[in-house]
Design a protein around this motif. Sequence first.
Motif, PDB file in Angstrom:
ATOM      1  N   SER A  14       2.224  -1.267   3.298  1.00 38.43           N
ATOM      2  CA  SER A  14       0.910  -1.656   2.791  1.00 38.43           C
ATOM      3  C   SER A  14       0.912  -1.751   1.271  1.00 38.43           C
ATOM      4  O   SER A  14       0.382  -2.719   0.693  1.00 38.43           O
ATOM      5  CB  SER A  14      -0.144  -0.641   3.255  1.00 38.43           C
ATOM      6  N   VAL A  15       1.512  -0.777   0.606  1.00 35.94           N
ATOM      7  CA  VAL A  15       1.555  -0.770  -0.857  1.00 35.94           C
ATOM      8  C   VAL A  15       2.322  -1.986  -1.376  1.00 35.94           C
ATOM      9  O   VAL A  15       1.859  -2.711  -2.260  1.00 35.94           O
ATOM     10  CB  VAL A  15       2.190   0.536  -1.383  1.00 35.94           C
ATOM     11  N   VAL A  16       3.500  -2.230  -0.821  1.00 34.13           N
ATOM     12  CA  VAL A  16       4.330  -3.345  -1.277  1.00 34.13           C
ATOM     13  C   VAL A  16       3.629  -4.680  -1.025  1.00 34.13           C
ATOM     14  O   VAL A  16       3.617  -5.570  -1.883  1.00 34.13           O
ATOM     15  CB  VAL A  16       5.706  -3.327  -0.589  1.00 34.13           C
ATOM     16  N   SER A  17       3.035  -4.819   0.132  1.00 32.75           N
ATOM     17  CA  SER A  17       2.347  -6.064   0.478  1.00 32.75           C
ATOM     18  C   SER A  17       1.190  -6.345  -0.483  1.00 32.75           C
ATOM     19  O   SER A  17       1.023  -7.480  -0.957  1.00 32.75           O
ATOM     20  CB  SER A  17       1.826  -5.983   1.916  1.00 32.75           C
ATOM     21  N   MET A  18       0.395  -5.333  -0.791  1.00 28.88           N
ATOM     22  CA  MET A  18      -0.745  -5.527  -1.674  1.00 28.88           C
ATOM     23  C   MET A  18      -0.310  -5.782  -3.114  1.00 28.88           C
ATOM     24  O   MET A  18      -0.921  -6.576  -3.832  1.00 28.88           O
ATOM     25  CB  MET A  18      -1.679  -4.322  -1.602  1.00 28.88           C
ATOM     26  N   LEU A  19       0.757  -5.122  -3.547  1.00 26.75           N
ATOM     27  CA  LEU A  19       1.278  -5.374  -4.894  1.00 26.75           C
ATOM     28  C   LEU A  19       1.693  -6.832  -5.038  1.00 26.75           C
ATOM     29  O   LEU A  19       1.374  -7.491  -6.030  1.00 26.75           O
ATOM     30  CB  LEU A  19       2.468  -4.452  -5.180  1.00 26.75           C
ATOM     31  N   ARG A  20       2.413  -7.336  -4.037  1.00 22.87           N
ATOM     32  CA  ARG A  20       2.866  -8.728  -4.085  1.00 22.87           C
ATOM     33  C   ARG A  20       1.696  -9.704  -4.027  1.00 22.87           C
ATOM     34  O   ARG A  20       1.713 -10.748  -4.685  1.00 22.87           O
ATOM     35  CB  ARG A  20       3.838  -8.982  -2.928  1.00 22.87           C
ATOM     36  N   HIS A  31      -5.104   3.593  -1.544  1.00 23.75           N
ATOM     37  CA  HIS A  31      -4.146   4.417  -0.813  1.00 23.75           C
ATOM     38  C   HIS A  31      -4.249   5.899  -1.180  1.00 23.75           C
ATOM     39  O   HIS A  31      -3.351   6.693  -0.901  1.00 23.75           O
ATOM     40  CB  HIS A  31      -2.724   3.919  -1.081  1.00 23.75           C
ATOM     41  N   SER A  32      -5.371   6.248  -1.823  1.00 19.19           N
ATOM     42  CA  SER A  32      -5.643   7.652  -2.208  1.00 19.19           C
ATOM     43  C   SER A  32      -4.560   8.215  -3.121  1.00 19.19           C
ATOM     44  O   SER A  32      -4.181   9.389  -3.025  1.00 19.19           O
ATOM     45  CB  SER A  32      -5.801   8.539  -0.956  1.00 19.19           C
ATOM     46  N   LEU A  33      -4.054   7.372  -4.018  1.00 15.60           N
ATOM     47  CA  LEU A  33      -3.052   7.791  -4.985  1.00 15.60           C
ATOM     48  C   LEU A  33      -3.701   7.926  -6.356  1.00 15.60           C
ATOM     49  O   LEU A  33      -4.662   7.216  -6.662  1.00 15.60           O
ATOM     50  CB  LEU A  33      -1.916   6.763  -5.050  1.00 15.60           C
ATOM     51  N   PRO A  34      -3.212   8.830  -7.189  1.00 15.98           N
ATOM     52  CA  PRO A  34      -3.821   9.011  -8.515  1.00 15.98           C
ATOM     53  C   PRO A  34      -3.651   7.785  -9.400  1.00 15.98           C
ATOM     54  O   PRO A  34      -2.571   7.199  -9.460  1.00 15.98           O
ATOM     55  CB  PRO A  34      -3.060  10.214  -9.096  1.00 15.98           C
ATOM     56  N   GLU A  35      -4.729   7.386 -10.052  1.00 17.16           N
ATOM     57  CA  GLU A  35      -4.695   6.209 -10.910  1.00 17.16           C
ATOM     58  C   GLU A  35      -3.991   6.509 -12.228  1.00 17.16           C
ATOM     59  O   GLU A  35      -3.741   7.670 -12.580  1.00 17.16           O
ATOM     60  CB  GLU A  35      -6.127   5.720 -11.166  1.00 17.16           C
TER      61      GLU A  35
END
Length: 280
Positions: A149-155, A210-214
């Motif tokens: 999900s992270v990689v897909s959204m970054l791209r 993704h609930s990761l710190p900004e």
Amino acid sequence: MDALKACYGDGSSDSDSEAAPSCTTKARSEEFTLLPPPPISLLDPLSLLGSQDLEIGQTTRVRSFPHVDGNYVLHVYIPIHISSSSKKEIATFLKKVTSQEPNLHVVDIDLPLKVLCKSDEKLEQVALGREFHISLGRTVPIGVHQIDSVVSMLRQKLQTRHHYWIDFNQWEVFVNDDHTRTFLSLEVVQGGLVEITKQIELINAIYKLHSLPEFYKDPRPHISLAWALGDISHSLKNTVNEVSKNCVAKSPNKSIFSCKFKGIECKIGKKIYTVCKISD
């Protein structure tokens, strides 16, 4: 889990790995006359160092977050290479700073700068010949279920064909969050700042989903060239200011070095993903 570790590596480490070279058959080797290999220094800058230098460079690195099985370290960044024409000036600056701050180490290689300062060739090829990174997001652990999900959204969010110039205009000193390390860095304060800030904003939105710190509230894009243990920011800043004043006066708008933005990469564990890439 074993299959995931084979692909991404052990989550507790993000060092690069090398695949074993394939072996040629005896018949194949007899059919052709092999040329002598190129000098090893062309393949690996560390080969310029002696075994004693490498032993000096053994340093224990402690990650700021605990390892959890099934988690992998995420780092999103712009790859940066220092041009050959800029290395000499930067190397001269590093030598002057190191003469007053002998506890500085080369970033990632963990080798004392004072060892490399004995040779201009070693300093330029080992300390400045590697790939540097402008971080676009915090380096954080993510679960294996989040990777796709992270990689897909970054791209999706960061696709661009737009070239822009990145100007590194000033030397700066940074300290990590827990004040265990101090970094000597080159900061982007003019050319490229607007574009990089926009990219950081887009990545922050993905991290948040993704609930990761900004990333830091007021980002200051930079590459780090050297580090020292503990918080020595006060003395290092004084040294940098003193050395800067004694350098040949430059136009305030002239950068220390510049490079073209050529893309963004994302490293998860030991695997590197191309987020976007711009051809020359």
